[in-house]
Design a protein around this motif. Structure first.
Motif, PDB file in Angstrom:
ATOM      1  N   SER A  48       0.832  -1.213   0.000  1.00  0.00           N
ATOM      2  CA  SER A  48       0.000   0.000   0.000  1.00  0.00           C
ATOM      3  C   SER A  48       0.861   1.255   0.000  1.00  0.00           C
ATOM      4  O   SER A  48       0.571   2.244  -0.711  1.00  0.00           O
ATOM      5  N   ALA A  49       1.922   1.245   0.841  1.00  0.00           N
ATOM      6  CA  ALA A  49       2.782   2.444   0.927  1.00  0.00           C
ATOM      7  C   ALA A  49       3.497   2.691  -0.393  1.00  0.00           C
ATOM      8  O   ALA A  49       3.668   3.850  -0.819  1.00  0.00           O
ATOM      9  N   MET A  50       3.913   1.622  -1.076  1.00  0.00           N
ATOM     10  CA  MET A  50       4.592   1.797  -2.353  1.00  0.00           C
ATOM     11  C   MET A  50       3.629   2.351  -3.390  1.00  0.00           C
ATOM     12  O   MET A  50       4.002   3.222  -4.211  1.00  0.00           O
ATOM     13  N   ASP A  51       2.373   1.929  -3.359  1.00  0.00           N
ATOM     14  CA  ASP A  51       1.385   2.442  -4.308  1.00  0.00           C
ATOM     15  C   ASP A  51       1.141   3.923  -4.079  1.00  0.00           C
ATOM     16  O   ASP A  51       1.077   4.724  -5.034  1.00  0.00           O
ATOM     17  N   VAL A  52       1.031   4.314  -2.819  1.00  0.00           N
ATOM     18  CA  VAL A  52       0.821   5.738  -2.500  1.00  0.00           C
ATOM     19  C   VAL A  52       2.045   6.547  -2.889  1.00  0.00           C
ATOM     20  O   VAL A  52       1.934   7.659  -3.440  1.00  0.00           O
ATOM     21  N   THR A  58       4.500  10.689  -1.637  1.00  0.00           N
ATOM     22  CA  THR A  58       4.522  10.847  -0.179  1.00  0.00           C
ATOM     23  C   THR A  58       4.591   9.468   0.480  1.00  0.00           C
ATOM     24  O   THR A  58       4.233   8.440  -0.103  1.00  0.00           O
ATOM     25  N   LEU A  59       5.055   9.468   1.712  1.00  0.00           N
ATOM     26  CA  LEU A  59       5.170   8.233   2.498  1.00  0.00           C
ATOM     27  C   LEU A  59       3.931   8.099   3.366  1.00  0.00           C
ATOM     28  O   LEU A  59       3.524   9.031   4.054  1.00  0.00           O
ATOM     29  N   ALA A  60       3.342   6.911   3.339  1.00  0.00           N
ATOM     30  CA  ALA A  60       2.127   6.667   4.122  1.00  0.00           C
ATOM     31  C   ALA A  60       2.271   5.341   4.866  1.00  0.00           C
ATOM     32  O   ALA A  60       3.084   4.484   4.510  1.00  0.00           O
ATOM     33  N   GLY A  61       1.410   5.170   5.899  1.00  0.00           N
ATOM     34  CA  GLY A  61       1.390   3.892   6.637  1.00  0.00           C
ATOM     35  C   GLY A  61       2.638   3.652   7.430  1.00  0.00           C
ATOM     36  O   GLY A  61       3.003   2.497   7.670  1.00  0.00           O
ATOM     37  N   GLY A  62       3.336   4.743   7.861  1.00  0.00           N
ATOM     38  CA  GLY A  62       4.539   4.550   8.668  1.00  0.00           C
ATOM     39  C   GLY A  62       5.739   4.151   7.853  1.00  0.00           C
ATOM     40  O   GLY A  62       6.746   3.697   8.412  1.00  0.00           O
TER      41      GLY A  62
END
Length: 452
Positions: A48-52, A58-62
């Motif tokens: 998920s973070a790589m998709d965002v 931007t970096l998401a999900g920690g």
């Protein structure tokens, strides 16, 4: 340790092993499940973070780029493959973790990584371990009394069977186990053992009754012809042949009388006729009746009052008993029979000097021969068996009769060998009752009877 405690300890040990095995299996399975879930979460979070990151930058999900704590194994992931790794380090509030990482671009580009902390799940695992330990202890505490109770039931049934077997071994052929506890609920091994003991007692009782009846019948039937033989020997002319024949007939009559006496003892038909008599005088009379060279000593008598050792049987008749010598409440005829048999046995199978010692309520007959054979000391005297060949000949009933008469008197007859050689027979008479009194006329019971 009693059997019930052994069974209870075995049950407790089994319960502990089962609880330990279950606890270890649950712990290992739960720990593996926690780790598998953490790895799955790390993989999904990296995805998920790589998709965002690719869509928005931007970096998401920690997620972090090239974090310093990233394990070495994830710093150079191959191509764009996502990888996970376990990190057991504990840093502050972060316990063991699972890292997920993926390179954001081509080779040499940054690595996007996320960290899944497993501390909450591992804390729950420790709580689960504690709960299982408490549950195991509670279950053990509840199961142990039940195990003790169940083991006590089995032990009580086995004890009853053992007590019955001991009574049978002691001569009580009417002893039976009866219906043991649990018999009505079905048969088990203990019930089978009890039934076998009862069947053994029935079979043994039948055989012994047949043997006793046969012995009594034979002895009774022989009594009349032997008496006729003894009377017939009186018609023979005097001579060596007459003396030899008379001696053999007397021996045969003695054997028949012994067999009759044993049959009465076996049948429990004997009962003592008690009187208060001086023990030393009864013993001296019994020794005198044997007609054998036997020494007599009464220990504890003052100087000048102790009876002198009898060099011949006639001397033993006139042993004087001091006033303080012990008196006993017993059957003097049976006591004479016991002492006489022991003295004759000592002379027949041992060697002189034969010494009879009276001390308190104890009579000791000692010879200086080869001693009692080992099997006699172990199993007791056997009928028609005299033991070792060096102990001489005989029909082997003297000690058997002595033991039987001792039981009738409630006395203890012990057979031993002296350390320096020789057989020792010790007769211990029971103490008189506290309310024992002399005969109403104040005289002692007469222990002197005409010789046969």
């Amino acid at each position: 340790m009693p059997l019930r405690w052994k069974i209870a300890a075995l049950a407790a040990a089994t319960a502990c092993l089962v609880a330990l095995a279950v606890g270890v299996l649950v712990h290992v399975w739960t720990a593996m499940d926690i780790r598998d879930r953490a790895e799955m979460d790390a993989t999904n979070t990296v995805y998920s973070a790589m998709d965002v990151y690719r869509r928005t930058g931007t970096l998401a999900g920690g997620a972090e780029l090239d974090p310093a704590e990233l394990p070495t194994a994830l710093r150079h992931p191959a191509g764009a493959d996502r990888r996970v790794a376990y990190d057991g380090r504990v840093e502050g509030n972060l316990g063991p973790s699972v890292w997920g990482a993926q390179r954001v671009g081509g080779p040499g580009s940054a690595v996007l990584a996320v960290r899944i902390n497993m501390s909450p799940q591992l804390h729950d695992l420790r709580r689960l371990d504690a709960s299982m330990a408490v549950a195991s202890l509670v279950s053990l505490a509840a199961a142990l009394p039940l195990a003790v109770y169940g083991a006590a039931l089995v032990a009580r049934r086995l004890r009853r069977v053992a007590e019955t077997a001991a009574r049978i071994s002691g001569g009580d052929l009417d002893a039976r186990t009866g219906p043991v506890l649990g018999h009505a609920k079905g048969r088990d091994e203990v019930t089978d053992i009890a039934a076998t003991v009862d069947l053994m007692a029935d079979s043994l009782g039948r055989r012994l009754r047949i043997e006793r009846q046969f012995t009594a019948d034979v002895a009774h039937e022989l009594r009349t012809p032997v008496g006729g033989l003894l009377a017939a020997t009186g018609l023979l002319p005097p001579g060596e042949t007459e003396d030899l024949l008379r001696a053999r007939v007397r021996d045969l009559r003695g054997l028949v009388e012994d067999l009759l006496e044993i049959s009465r003892l076996d049948a429990g038909a004997e009962s003592p006729v008690r009187a208060r008599v001086p023990l030393a005088a009864v013993v001296a009379e019994a020794v005198a009746r044997t007609g054998l060279d036997t020494e007599i000593a009464v220990t504890g008598a003052p100087a000048g009052e102790q009876p002198e050792a009898a060099e011949h049987a006639e001397a033993a008749e006139h042993v004087e008993t001091p006033e303080h010598v012990e008196h006993v409440e017993t059957d003097p005829r049976r006591l004479e029979r016991i002492v006489g048999n022991l003295v004759v046995n000592a002379h027949r199978h041992g060697r002189t000097p034969v010494r009879v010692t009276v001390e308190g309520l104890t009579v000791v007959v000692r010879d200086h021969g080869p001693g009692f054979p080992a099997d006699l000391l172990l199993d007791g005297p056997r009928r028609f068996r005299t033991g070792a060949a060096e102990r001489g000949a005989g029909h082997g009933l003297g000690l058997t009769i002595a033991l039987g008469q001792a039981r009738v008197l409630g006395a203890e007859l012990r057979l031993d060998n002296a350390p320096d050689g020789g057989a020792v027979a010790t007769l211990r008479l029971p103490p008189p009752p506290t309310d024992a009194r002399l005969p109403r006329d104040g005289a002692e019971a007469d222990t002197r009877r005409p010789r046969p």
